[in-house]
Design an enzyme around this catalytic site. Sequence first.
Site, PDB file in Angstrom:
ATOM      1  N   SER A 164      -9.782  -8.721   0.010  1.00 47.75           N
ATOM      2  CA  SER A 164      -9.422  -8.906  -1.392  1.00 47.75           C
ATOM      3  C   SER A 164      -8.451 -10.054  -1.619  1.00 47.75           C
ATOM      4  CB  SER A 164      -8.824  -7.614  -1.964  1.00 47.75           C
ATOM      5  OG  SER A 164      -7.541  -7.382  -1.429  1.00 47.75           O
ATOM      6  N   LYS A 170      -0.550  -8.002  -2.677  1.00 48.35           N
ATOM      7  CA  LYS A 170      -1.193  -8.462  -3.909  1.00 48.35           C
ATOM      8  C   LYS A 170      -0.340  -9.545  -4.555  1.00 48.35           C
ATOM      9  CE  LYS A 170      -4.470  -5.347  -3.823  1.00 48.35           C
ATOM     10  NZ  LYS A 170      -5.668  -5.764  -3.147  1.00 48.35           N
TER      11      LYS A 170
END
Length: 153
Positions: free
Chosen positions: A71, A108
């Site tokens: 991701s 993230k």
Amino acid sequence: MLDATLPPGYLGAAHLHPQPLHLPLLPVRATCGFPSPAEDFYGSQDVLDLNQRVVRNPVATFYVEADTGTSMVEFGIFPGDTLVVDRSLTARPGDIVMVNWEGGFTVKQLRLRAGRFELHSGNPANAPIVVPEDVELDVWGVVTWSFRKQWGR
């Protein structure tokens, strides 16, 4: 015994006074296109110590290995990369952060939209994690560097 306060893939803390490892640093940048024949001779040679380059605060700096998820590839973080995480930095929107989220660690990009924090992956197919107003975001540290092994053996 596993320590639940440490992220999976934890590789260890940076040393307060690491032994210098001075490696040659060429006085040019490597061209990734057509090489210049003028760069065949290098008169002076500087040295590079990776600890001096990547560790700002040794007592608050840790190494962690990125897991097998993809991701964060669009942000330049690939599975198996070694990440340098500095816990002394205050995270700002746009930083890549390591957070303790729902009992696990994740990496993230931190964003702020409409007064609320969001955690974004580099993959637009993954919806951002919107941090609820009543939840305090536990930012474990800011990712300052990542290293990728290029040699396949």
